[in-house]
Write a protein that holds these residues in place. Structure first.
Motif, mmCIF file in Angstrom:
data_model
loop_
_atom_site.group_PDB
_atom_site.id
_atom_site.type_symbol
_atom_site.label_atom_id
_atom_site.label_comp_id
_atom_site.label_asym_id
_atom_site.label_seq_id
_atom_site.Cartn_x
_atom_site.Cartn_y
_atom_site.Cartn_z
ATOM 1 N N ARG A 1 45.484 38.859 41.311
ATOM 2 C CA ARG A 1 45.126 40.273 41.254
ATOM 3 C C ARG A 1 44.340 40.744 42.474
ATOM 4 N NH1 ARG A 1 41.850 41.107 36.041
ATOM 5 N NH2 ARG A 1 41.738 43.232 36.838
ATOM 6 N N VAL A 2 43.600 39.869 43.121
ATOM 7 C CA VAL A 2 42.763 40.304 44.247
ATOM 8 C C VAL A 2 43.632 40.781 45.404
ATOM 9 C CG1 VAL A 2 41.026 39.584 45.914
ATOM 10 C CG2 VAL A 2 40.899 38.763 43.565
ATOM 11 N N ASP A 3 44.572 39.977 45.821
ATOM 12 C CA ASP A 3 45.482 40.320 46.912
ATOM 13 C C ASP A 3 46.899 39.999 46.460
ATOM 14 O OD1 ASP A 3 46.525 41.073 49.309
ATOM 15 O OD2 ASP A 3 45.880 39.308 50.422
ATOM 16 N N PHE B 1 50.797 34.796 53.161
ATOM 17 C CA PHE B 1 50.416 33.486 52.616
ATOM 18 C C PHE B 1 49.062 33.145 53.254
ATOM 19 C CE2 PHE B 1 50.363 29.261 51.247
ATOM 20 C CZ PHE B 1 51.435 29.001 50.409
ATOM 21 N N ASN B 2 47.967 33.485 52.564
ATOM 22 C CA ASN B 2 46.653 33.451 53.194
ATOM 23 C C ASN B 2 45.703 32.403 52.643
ATOM 24 O OD1 ASN B 2 47.314 35.709 54.832
ATOM 25 N ND2 ASN B 2 46.876 37.060 53.104
ATOM 26 N N GLY B 3 46.065 31.675 51.595
ATOM 27 C CA GLY B 3 45.108 30.717 51.060
ATOM 28 C C GLY B 3 45.615 29.995 49.838
ATOM 29 N N ILE B 4 44.670 29.372 49.132
ATOM 30 C CA ILE B 4 45.016 28.531 47.990
ATOM 31 C C ILE B 4 45.652 29.350 46.883
ATOM 32 C CG2 ILE B 4 44.039 27.060 46.189
ATOM 33 C CD1 ILE B 4 41.989 26.100 48.186
ATOM 34 N N VAL B 5 45.132 30.531 46.621
ATOM 35 C CA VAL B 5 45.679 31.342 45.530
ATOM 36 C C VAL B 5 47.145 31.677 45.789
ATOM 37 C CG1 VAL B 5 45.471 33.528 44.307
ATOM 38 C CG2 VAL B 5 43.421 32.274 44.935
ATOM 39 N N ASP B 6 47.480 32.043 47.008
ATOM 40 C CA ASP B 6 48.888 32.342 47.321
ATOM 41 C C ASP B 6 49.770 31.112 47.129
ATOM 42 O OD1 ASP B 6 48.455 35.031 48.046
ATOM 43 O OD2 ASP B 6 47.698 34.397 49.994
ATOM 44 N N GLY B 7 49.274 29.939 47.544
ATOM 45 C CA GLY B 7 50.050 28.727 47.328
ATOM 46 C C GLY B 7 50.252 28.411 45.864
ATOM 47 N N ARG C 1 36.314 33.456 45.598
ATOM 48 C CA ARG C 1 35.984 33.322 47.018
ATOM 49 C C ARG C 1 36.599 34.454 47.820
ATOM 50 N NH1 ARG C 1 37.418 28.046 50.772
ATOM 51 N NH2 ARG C 1 36.096 28.602 52.561
ATOM 52 N N GLU C 2 37.781 34.888 47.443
ATOM 53 C CA GLU C 2 38.385 36.029 48.113
ATOM 54 C C GLU C 2 37.531 37.281 47.931
ATOM 55 O OE1 GLU C 2 42.326 36.426 46.613
ATOM 56 O OE2 GLU C 2 43.147 34.846 47.889
ATOM 57 N N LEU D 1 35.047 47.021 46.251
ATOM 58 C CA LEU D 1 36.224 46.191 46.508
ATOM 59 C C LEU D 1 35.988 44.722 46.196
ATOM 60 C CD1 LEU D 1 37.342 47.841 49.857
ATOM 61 C CD2 LEU D 1 38.616 47.885 47.701
ATOM 62 N N SER D 2 34.744 44.285 46.159
ATOM 63 C CA SER D 2 34.441 42.886 45.851
ATOM 64 C C SER D 2 34.218 42.648 44.369
ATOM 65 C CB SER D 2 33.197 42.439 46.632
ATOM 66 O OG SER D 2 32.082 43.257 46.297
ATOM 67 N N SER D 3 34.611 43.585 43.528
ATOM 68 C CA SER D 3 34.484 43.447 42.073
ATOM 69 C C SER D 3 35.798 43.840 41.423
ATOM 70 C CB SER D 3 33.341 44.332 41.546
ATOM 71 O OG SER D 3 33.369 44.415 40.136
ATOM 72 N N MET D 4 36.361 42.951 40.621
ATOM 73 C CA MET D 4 37.607 43.270 39.931
ATOM 74 C C MET D 4 37.409 44.402 38.923
ATOM 75 S SD MET D 4 39.765 41.397 41.406
ATOM 76 C CE MET D 4 41.115 41.913 40.362
ATOM 77 N N ARG D 5 36.258 44.443 38.272
ATOM 78 C CA ARG D 5 35.990 45.517 37.317
ATOM 79 C C ARG D 5 35.911 46.865 38.021
ATOM 80 N NH1 ARG D 5 30.279 46.541 34.256
ATOM 81 N NH2 ARG D 5 30.929 48.349 33.012
ATOM 82 N N ALA D 6 35.235 46.909 39.172
ATOM 83 C CA ALA D 6 35.136 48.164 39.907
ATOM 84 C C ALA D 6 36.493 48.595 40.444
ATOM 85 C CB ALA D 6 34.129 48.011 41.047
#
Length: 519
Positions: free
Chosen positions: A104-106, A179-185, A318-319, A344-349
């Motif tokens: 959900r972040v990116d 493809f920017n990090g662990i989550v994308d993988g 971490r993202e 932007l650094s909060s999923m709730r916001a």
């Protein structure tokens, strides 16, 4: 002979040469492209055509899909194939939703995820079924007593995990910017393995149904029900868990510096080896002892599943921390408001900002001057800032029907929420790009990519900035009252967020228009 000599001695007509002084005059007289009589030939350029590549990939996947479905139907029969297909599709939406929630972040583009799922369901399954069948026939001739055990614990893990890893490798190579990090993988590997498990479940459930038809069992005591419970209820995450290890390896390679070639190659290989080892342990668990399956499931698979889940969630957090660390520099330069990095650094916001944009566009009749201000509102950018352009036209007219008005307002609310979501995605990519630049993991096109992302943010700023400011205040991440930023001409307006040299500081500009300063 004499005639030829005479012809050779005849004077040739003079051809006027292009004089260097007349280049500008001649080029100015060249007709437009649509009136050209001669067009450049694209020799050998068909392979570089994006349309050709897309068509080629879709064609290959479609052919693989037809081939694997025909093979599965041949082994299970038409009735067994339909039953297996109906049961195998049940866990797929849950797996896809779980991996999509993790992303959900990116969020990755759906085209990448659909390609990964189709590769796993069609291409990887076809490769695995063909290679496993060939290997089993060869081992049945060479070593009939241990052919089944060797095929399950040696051949199948190597072939299947390699076939699934090919999809992650293709996305890593040809969609590197996404493809920017662990989550994308993890997400790409999870979609690939979910597709592979879907096709494999059709085969197993269809064969189980055929066995029930032969022995006459039905209901909860049938082989089909037992197979469905084990594969779709008890362990639907097995194949995704195996391949996720490969995805983590590619994710670690993505965040490694470009000069660290050993890590960029070693991490994916290590992940693939671990995936093969875990797959072999799982396939051979039933042959170890009568209770080997339960021991491996409870002692090994469940803890590893929990560990991988924790790692994926930690990577997502971490993202978010990266957003909070990298975006204040752009807020200090004037590209963002001081509240946006906090929201932007909060999923709730983030979710609250999208909902606020949807509600207030409809409630205020396309006016962004709601309870949290808006573009041109003095509480947002300070006095003197020029009024912003309203992105949605006024639709409340007496001549229109009430239902049509409501439908248009609802559509505009959805468009506003989509704009905020796009703004969040571009801001996340910007923070990730800057983090990669700090680690030396980006190429020489960093500046061009950064400017492109800033351009996309600026186009959506009038809609997203007030919604994110409201979300930051509503979630308690920003105090309701804070000093408004000064006009654009002032340097470094927010030193409390960023100190020291700021390479992103905008130069002063004239107080006309709404765009950023000219770089």
């Amino acid at each position: 002979m004499s005639d030829g000599s005479v012809q050779q001695r005849q004077p040739q007509p003079a051809v006027p040469l292009l004089q260097e002084q007349r280049v500008g005059e001649i080029l100015a007289a060249v007709p437009e492209r649509r009136y050209w009589l001669y067009r450049p030939r694209r020799v050998g350029m068909v392979w570089r055509s994006r349309t050709f590549r897309i068509a080629a990939v879709c064609t290959v996947l479609a052919l693989c899909g037809l081939a694997i479905l025909a093979l599965v139907r041949d082994q299970t029969g038409t009735e067994g194939f339909l039953v297996g297909l109906g049961l195998a599709v049940l866990p797929v939406p849950l797996l896809m939703a779980a991996f999509r929630w993790l992303d959900r972040v990116d969020p990755a583009p759906w085209r990448n995820l659909l390609f990964a799922f189709a590769w796993g369901a069609f291409a990887a399954a076809l490769i695995a079924l063909t290679a496993n069948s060939f290997a089993m026939r060869w081992m049945a001739t060479a070593n009939p007593s241990n052919a089944d055990t060797l095929g399950a614990t040696v051949i199948a893990p190597v072939v299947e995990e390699s076939a699934k890893a090919a999809a992650v490798l293709l996305v890593f190579l040809f969609r590197r910017r996404e493809f920017n990090g662990i989550v994308d993988g993890v997400v790409v590997a999870g979609f690939t393995a979910s597709g592979f498990a879907f096709t494999e479940n059709i085969l197993y459930l269809g064969n189980a149904f055929g066995e029930d038809q032969q022995i006459g069992t039905a209901g909860v005591v049938s082989v089909t029900a037992a197979t469905f419970f084990v594969r779709a209820v008890l362990s639907p995450f097995t194949h995704p868990l195996f391949t996720v290890l490969t995805g983590i390896g590619f994710g670690l390679a993505a965040v490694s510096a470009r000069r660290q070639r050993f890590r960029r190659i070693g991490w994916p290989l290590l992940g693939l080896v671990l995936a093969m080892g875990m797959h072999a342990l799982w396939n051979g668990s039933a042959s170890y002892s009568p209770y080997g399956f339960y021991a491996v499931y409870g002692v090994f698979m469940v803890p590893v599943f929990g560990l991988v889940t924790w790692l994926a969630i930690w990577s997502r957090q971490r993202e978010l921390r990266t957003l909070a660390a990298e975006l204040p520099a752009y807020a200090a330069a004037g590209w963002l408001t001081p509240a946006e990095p906090l929201a932007l650094s909060s999923m709730r916001a983030r979710g609250m900002a999208r909902d606020a944009a949807r509600r207030h566009v409809a409630a205020a009749g396309n006016s962004w001057e709601g309870p949290y201000g808006g573009p041109g509102h003095p509480s947002m950018y300070g006095p003197g800032h020029p009024p912003a352009y309203r992105p949605f036209p006024e639709v409340r007219t007496k001549s229109q029907d009430t239902k049509q008005i409501k439908a248009q307002i609802k559509a505009q609310g959805k468009a506003a929420a989509r704009t905020v979501a796009e703004y969040e995605s571009f801001a996340t990519s910007l923070a990730s790009l800057r983090r990669q630049a700090r680690r030396g993991a980006v190429g020489p096109d960093f500046t061009a990519r950064e400017l492109e992302l800033l351009h996309h943010l600026w186009q959506r700023r009038d809609v997203a900035a007030p919604a994110l400011t409201y979300a930051a205040q509503a979630t308690g991440r920003l105090r309701p009252s804070y000093p408004p930023p000064p006009p654009w001409g002032f340097p470094a307006p927010y030193p409390q967020h960023y100190t020291g040299h700021n390479p992103y500081l905008l130069p002063p500009r004239q107080q006309t228009g709404n765009g950023p300063a000219q770089l």
